[in-house]
Scaffold this active site. Sequence first.
Site, PDB file in Angstrom:
ATOM      1  N   LEU A 114       0.805  -1.342  -0.131  1.00 27.92           N
ATOM      2  CA  LEU A 114      -0.267   0.422   0.563  1.00 27.92           C
ATOM      3  C   LEU A 114       0.100   1.222  -0.207  1.00 27.92           C
ATOM      4  O   LEU A 114       1.878   1.212   1.067  1.00 27.92           O
ATOM      5  CB  LEU A 114      -0.707   0.013   1.424  1.00 27.92           C
ATOM      6  CG  LEU A 114      -2.055   1.116   2.077  1.00 27.92           C
ATOM      7  CD1 LEU A 114      -3.328   1.587   0.299  1.00 27.92           C
ATOM      8  CD2 LEU A 114      -2.146   1.244   2.427  1.00 27.92           C
ATOM      9  N   ASP A 158       7.241   2.720 -19.292  1.00 28.97           N
ATOM     10  CA  ASP A 158       6.738   3.988 -18.218  1.00 28.97           C
ATOM     11  C   ASP A 158       7.007   4.046 -17.460  1.00 28.97           C
ATOM     12  O   ASP A 158       5.950   4.546 -17.471  1.00 28.97           O
ATOM     13  CB  ASP A 158       5.470   2.901 -19.137  1.00 28.97           C
ATOM     14  CG  ASP A 158       4.265   4.001 -19.574  1.00 28.97           C
ATOM     15  OD1 ASP A 158       2.837   3.422 -19.588  1.00 28.97           O
ATOM     16  OD2 ASP A 158       4.539   4.882 -19.770  1.00 28.97           O
TER      17      ASP A 158
HETATM   18  N1  LIG Z   1      -0.097  -0.188  -4.267  1.00 33.54           N
HETATM   19  C1  LIG Z   1      -0.499   1.017  -4.437  1.00 33.54           C
HETATM   20  N2  LIG Z   1      -0.499   1.344  -3.556  1.00 33.54           N
HETATM   21  C2  LIG Z   1      -1.805   2.856  -3.796  1.00 33.54           C
HETATM   22  N3  LIG Z   1      -2.518   3.341  -4.789  1.00 33.54           N
HETATM   23  C3  LIG Z   1      -2.133   2.632  -5.793  1.00 33.54           C
HETATM   24  C4  LIG Z   1      -1.462   1.433  -5.827  1.00 33.54           C
HETATM   25  N4  LIG Z   1      -1.870   1.150  -7.432  1.00 33.54           N
HETATM   26  C5  LIG Z   1      -2.355   1.816  -7.795  1.00 33.54           C
HETATM   27  N5  LIG Z   1      -2.299   2.859  -7.533  1.00 33.54           N
HETATM   28  C6  LIG Z   1      -3.390   3.808  -7.318  1.00 33.54           C
HETATM   29  O1  LIG Z   1      -4.728   3.451  -8.208  1.00 33.54           O
HETATM   30  C7  LIG Z   1      -5.191   4.104  -9.471  1.00 33.54           C
HETATM   31  C8  LIG Z   1      -4.878   3.039 -10.740  1.00 33.54           C
HETATM   32  O2  LIG Z   1      -3.494   2.322 -10.688  1.00 33.54           O
HETATM   33  P1  LIG Z   1      -3.785   1.127 -11.931  1.00 33.54           P
HETATM   34  O3  LIG Z   1      -2.106   1.072 -11.333  1.00 33.54           O
HETATM   35  O4  LIG Z   1      -4.819   0.191 -11.339  1.00 33.54           O
HETATM   36  O5  LIG Z   1      -4.405   1.522 -12.769  1.00 33.54           O
HETATM   37  P2  LIG Z   1      -3.096   2.481 -13.718  1.00 33.54           P
HETATM   38  O6  LIG Z   1      -1.621   1.539 -14.273  1.00 33.54           O
HETATM   39  O7  LIG Z   1      -3.288   4.214 -13.238  1.00 33.54           O
HETATM   40  O8  LIG Z   1      -4.123   3.253 -15.226  1.00 33.54           O
HETATM   41  P3  LIG Z   1      -3.902   1.878 -16.249  1.00 33.54           P
HETATM   42  O9  LIG Z   1      -4.429   1.355 -16.354  1.00 33.54           O
HETATM   43  O10 LIG Z   1      -4.819   3.232 -17.495  1.00 33.54           O
HETATM   44  O11 LIG Z   1      -2.167   2.303 -16.918  1.00 33.54           O
HETATM   45  C9  LIG Z   1      -4.329   5.232  -9.269  1.00 33.54           C
HETATM   46  O12 LIG Z   1      -4.040   6.087  -9.858  1.00 33.54           O
HETATM   47  C10 LIG Z   1      -2.581   5.027  -8.530  1.00 33.54           C
HETATM   48  O13 LIG Z   1      -2.254   6.101  -8.000  1.00 33.54           O
END
Ligand SMILES: Nc1ncnc2c1ncn2[C@@H]1O[C@H](COP(=O)(O)OP(=O)(O)OP(=O)(O)O)[C@@H](O)[C@H]1O
Length: 334
Positions: A114, A158
């Site tokens: 987290l 990326d």
């Molecule tokens: N381990 C984590 N702890 C806290 N927040 C997170 C974590 N992983 C992702 N998030 C938050 O959740 C959101 C979605 O993340 P996710 O990786 O699912 O999609 P993304 O990579 O941001 O979008 P896309 O899939 O379009 O590239 C993001 O805004 C990110 O900041």
Amino acid sequence: EEWKDRGAAVSIQRHVDSNGNQTHRIVKKGVQDFNFGRTLGEGSYSTVLAATDRQTLTEYAIKVLDKRHIIKEKKVKYVNIEKNTLNRLGDHPGIVRLYYTFQDERSLYFVLDLATGGELLGFVKKLGSFDEECTRFYGAQILDAIEYMHSKGVIHRDLKPENVLLDDQMHVKITDFGTAKILDIPPQTRASNSDGKPQLDRQDQDFANNIGIPDHERANSFVGTAEYVSPELLTDKSACKGSDLWAFGCIIFQLLAGRPPFKAGNEYQTFQKIVNLEYQFPPGFPAVARDLVERLLVLDPTKRLTIENIKSHPFFEGVLWGKQLWKQKAPRLK
Ligand SMILES: Nc1ncnc2c1ncn2[C@@H]1O[C@H](COP(=O)(O)OP(=O)(O)OP(=O)(O)O)[C@@H](O)[C@H]1O
Ligand SMILES: O=C(O)[C@@H]1CCC(=O)N(CCc2ccc(Cl)cc2)[C@H]1c1ccccc1Cl
């Protein structure tokens, strides 16, 4: 049979006890083992929720992917890449760790570290830009994580401030490995089958099938986020470790300048600026940082600074690399 309908997965936890003996614990986790909390964010195919493990009370981020949506958008490959990459990168403080994966009929679940601090991008936007001390600290942590990734044969492809998350100590946690590239998968040959030929597993089979096909002809040749894409990815469609260092140069520039070096009205114009190396430093951009950026934003990836060169560049003078870097207090962002 009970674990099947609970969407649980049996995962093997490698455990090293106090006197260094390695043991393996069989850990079975499923949806029922967590209390799901607030939504941390949404991706194109995913929702990330805060969750607490009901037995250990440990807090995690759980990334929930909708199977139907992934299949419809033909992104199954990315799911496997994200899982395989995260499994390879399980042991670095600067990379989001994957603890468990499991599934139920509708979704896939990734149980991750987290990162309560959110995205680095948020802070750059809020403050406008970082001072040199903060740029040095966050740049050093990002570089240390890139060095580890590359040592494990992984190219992120990326890297950008949105994918640099921060934990509760305001330390870096790099995420989003669905578009990573795993280099030279060593062909683990299995016990040879009847005709004595080595048996390749699916991953190697997949790799072997694609070997020799240049990226640009490969179905899933991927391009990252426009502002941080490297020139070699645009010109000959192939990413290399240097591509992550190009993105690193863009990030250092952006932390100090408050904007990325290559930004235009649309993606095509941004790509043109990149391949023509069209960017300007704002007045007041620190000279030492300028020198570093100029040696990273080089069109020929073989002429870019290596990680070793960057670590000994004057901009990072005084940085304690290695474990020390992750024990020290993050400078207050001001
Ligand atoms: N381990 C984590 N702890 C806290 N927040 C997170 C974590 N992983 C992702 N998030 C938050 O959740 C959101 C979605 O993340 P996710 O990786 O699912 O999609 P993304 O990579 O941001 O979008 P896309 O899939 O379009 O590239 C993001 O805004 C990110 O900041
Ligand atoms: O590789 C693995 O660890 C298992 C293997 C067994 C399995 O069925 N899955 C899910 C495969 C899958 C991938 C994408 C979609 Cl849309 C549906 C199923 C894999 C899986 C389970 C949970 C979370 C992620 C993944 Cl890839």
